[in-house]
Write an enzyme that holds these catalytic residues in place. Structure first.
Site, PDB file in Angstrom:
ATOM      1  N   SER A  61       0.848  -1.190   0.000  1.00  0.00           N
ATOM      2  CA  SER A  61       0.000   0.000   0.000  1.00  0.00           C
ATOM      3  C   SER A  61       0.880   1.236   0.000  1.00  0.00           C
ATOM      4  O   SER A  61       2.105   1.132   0.030  1.00  0.00           O
ATOM      5  CB  SER A  61      -0.895   0.006   1.244  1.00  0.00           C
ATOM      6  OG  SER A  61      -0.097   0.295   2.379  1.00  0.00           O
ATOM      7  N   LYS A  62       0.227   2.375  -0.024  1.00  0.00           N
ATOM      8  CA  LYS A  62       0.934   3.654  -0.061  1.00  0.00           C
ATOM      9  C   LYS A  62       1.993   3.776   1.022  1.00  0.00           C
ATOM     10  O   LYS A  62       3.010   4.437   0.847  1.00  0.00           O
ATOM     11  CB  LYS A  62      -0.073   4.802   0.102  1.00  0.00           C
ATOM     12  CG  LYS A  62      -0.550   5.376  -1.202  1.00  0.00           C
ATOM     13  CD  LYS A  62      -0.684   6.888  -1.079  1.00  0.00           C
ATOM     14  CE  LYS A  62      -0.791   7.625  -2.397  1.00  0.00           C
ATOM     15  NZ  LYS A  62      -0.041   7.121  -3.496  1.00  0.00           N
ATOM     16  N   ARG A  63       1.708   3.142   2.142  1.00  0.00           N
ATOM     17  CA  ARG A  63       2.655   3.156   3.249  1.00  0.00           C
ATOM     18  C   ARG A  63       4.054   2.696   2.829  1.00  0.00           C
ATOM     19  O   ARG A  63       5.046   3.093   3.390  1.00  0.00           O
ATOM     20  CB  ARG A  63       2.144   2.184   4.320  1.00  0.00           C
ATOM     21  CG  ARG A  63       1.879   2.781   5.641  1.00  0.00           C
ATOM     22  CD  ARG A  63       1.129   1.848   6.567  1.00  0.00           C
ATOM     23  NE  ARG A  63       0.778   0.530   6.075  1.00  0.00           N
ATOM     24  CZ  ARG A  63       1.515  -0.572   6.254  1.00  0.00           C
ATOM     25  NH1 ARG A  63       2.653  -0.509   6.892  1.00  0.00           N
ATOM     26  NH2 ARG A  63       1.099  -1.730   5.806  1.00  0.00           N
ATOM     27  N   GLY A  82       5.505   3.302   0.075  1.00  0.00           N
ATOM     28  CA  GLY A  82       6.109   4.171  -0.936  1.00  0.00           C
ATOM     29  C   GLY A  82       5.194   4.221  -2.144  1.00  0.00           C
ATOM     30  O   GLY A  82       3.987   4.093  -2.016  1.00  0.00           O
TER      31      GLY A  82
END
Ligand code: GLU
Length: 464
Positions: free
Chosen positions: A245-247, A249
């Site tokens: 996920s966005k976490r 990167g």
């Protein structure tokens, strides 16, 4: 004669093309290419609240960047509404679908009742026509949904290209709603009609769709279609083992473009996420197409590894001709306020490319030669450009004035000078770097001097 292979990529345009989507597209594309088949792009845009034209564009941009060219499409589901309505009408007429007037509250009560008996929550078939059964009176003014009349006996199974045999008892599958009260068709229904009309032979998609597959197979069979092969790809996990996920990167493919990754590196890296060909890590797009074989798709989740991606990208940067890299890096230099049309840009790239993992790093490095001169910060100047060193550099500058301006000659001059003065290399090279480019670390000093050019180097040394 075998049926020609037809695969599809069917993204929902609710965001950018993310890494998982790109990998699904890549495998579908490669399967079609491997078999000389057809790759179809279909945009599943029926979720009006979440679909946006920007997201459609982002998906098209991502596919273009990766050069995953579709042979047919993009087709848009929103443009196929008449066709879905036509098929719904046909199913109602054939008795493979029926109107259901149960209200959402009633359905919820049915589910509750099933739960209370320890059964799977489900629609209880109130409106399902059966021979000899009398249906309840139609509630006045209520708009019906349309449900698929799912078979109640037997099981639905397929031999998944990735996961092997999968089976569901038909009793597990509800009579699925295929059209809403306003007549609009639902997701699983549109997919089936499209796969049927587009003659899709191989459905390769994420394994979040495994539960949809038996429902889709049953609808497809009810429509008299040939059931395609299915392959469900396990998801991609982040380096910490959690769902990517966005976490972790960047998850949008185009962010990798922005961050200086080459599409060929991305293709190579994505191909290895969940697929293997012996120990091969680096291969061309053509080799991948030639080798791609679903029997080597992994059943377990793949893990995103940014370090490995950088390693693959570094390989492709090294492989790319200097002139081509220069073209790719020039806009990045311009964006940094550098001189992107410098004559020696190719030579600068040639010097730096072996150590760069991304085009961004290459552009950063190139700024040493293409950017404005950045004099040494006071601290560095104090440490390395005291009286003695300034005198030393002035003497060296005098020597350089007569030196032919190419790397070997400059190197010979540096060596001769330190020998004569009884110095070690860093005793000259570090103050020289600080004086000429304002920092202590650069590529090999002779190469740096050569690329900066005689006038620049002597001009900067003259200011000491
Ligand atoms: N539109 C679906 C998605 O984006 C894919 C459906 C399919 O491949 O059947 O997840």
């Amino acid at each position: 004669m075998t049926t020609p292979v037809r695969t599809r990529f069917a993204p929902s345009p609710t965001g950018f093309l993310h890494l998982g989507g790109a990998r699904t597209a890549l495998f579908s594309w490669a399967y079609a290419r491997h078999h000389g088949g057809t790759f179809v792009l279909r945009v599943e845009d029926t979720d009006l609240e979440r679909s946006t034209p920007e997201a459609v564009q982002a998906i098209l941009d991502g596919m273009r960047w990766l050069q995953l060219d579709a042979d047919e499409g993009p087709f848009y589901q929103m443009q196929r509404m008449d066709r879905y309505r036509e098929v719904l009408a046909g199913m109602l007429a054939a008795g493979t679908a029926y109107y259901c007037y149960s209200s959402p509250e009633e359905v919820e009560a049915m589910r509750e009742a099933a739960r209370a008996q320890g059964l799977k929550p489900r629609y209880d078939g109130t409106w399902r026509p059966e021979p000899g059964k009398t249906l309840p009176p139609v509630p006045e003014g209520r708009k019906p949904v349309i449900r698929f009349r799912n078979p109640q006996e037997g099981e639905t199974s397929w031999n998944d290209m990735v996961k092997g045999p999968i089976r569901f008892a038909n009793t597990e599958l509800d009579d699925l709603i295929i059209a809403r009260p306003d007549g609009t068709p639902t997701y699983n229904f549109c997919v089936v009609v499209d796969d049927l009309d587009m003659n899709i032979t191989h459905v390769i998609r994420g394994d979040d769709h495994v539960n949809n597959t038996p429902r889709q197979i049953n609808i497809l069979k009810a429509l008299g279609g040939t059931v395609p092969e299915y392959g469900h790809l396990p998801m991609i996990l982040g380096p910490d083992g959690e769902k990517l996920s966005k976490r972790h990167g960047a998850v949008s493919v185009m962010e990798y473009d922005r961050d200086g990754y080459l599409p060929e590196a991305m293709i190579n890296y994505l191909a290895r996420l969940g697929w293997s060909h012996g120990d091969d890590e680096l291969f061309t797009r053509e080799q991948f197409v030639e080798w791609f074989d679903p029997s080597h798709l992994s059943r377990s989740a793949a893990q995103w590894d940014p370090k490995k991606l950088n390693w693959v990208n570094a390989h492709y940067i090294k492989q790319t001709p200097d002139a081509e890299l220069a073209k790719l890096v020039a806009p990045r230099i311009a964006a940094r306020g550098g001189k992107a049309d410098a004559d020696n840009l190719e030579a600068v790239i040639a010097l730096l490319k072996d150590r760069a993992e991304t085009l961004e790093q290459l552009a950063d490095g190139a700024m040493l030669f293409c950017g404005p001169h950045e004099p040494a910060p006071a601290e560095l100047a104090q440490e390395h450009l005291g009286d003695d060193n300034r005198a030393l550099l002035r003497d060296f500058a005098a020597l350089l004035a007569d030196t032919p301006w190419q790397r070997e000659a400059l190197n010979a001059q540096v060596k001769a000078f330190i020998k004569e003065r009884g110095l070690k290399m860093p005793q000259l090279a570090i103050p020289l770097r600080v004086a000429v480019v304002g920092r202590t670390q650069t590529p090999s000093i002779d190469a740096v001097l050569e690329l900066l050019g005689r006038d620049t180097v002597l001009g900067r040394l003259a200011q000491l």
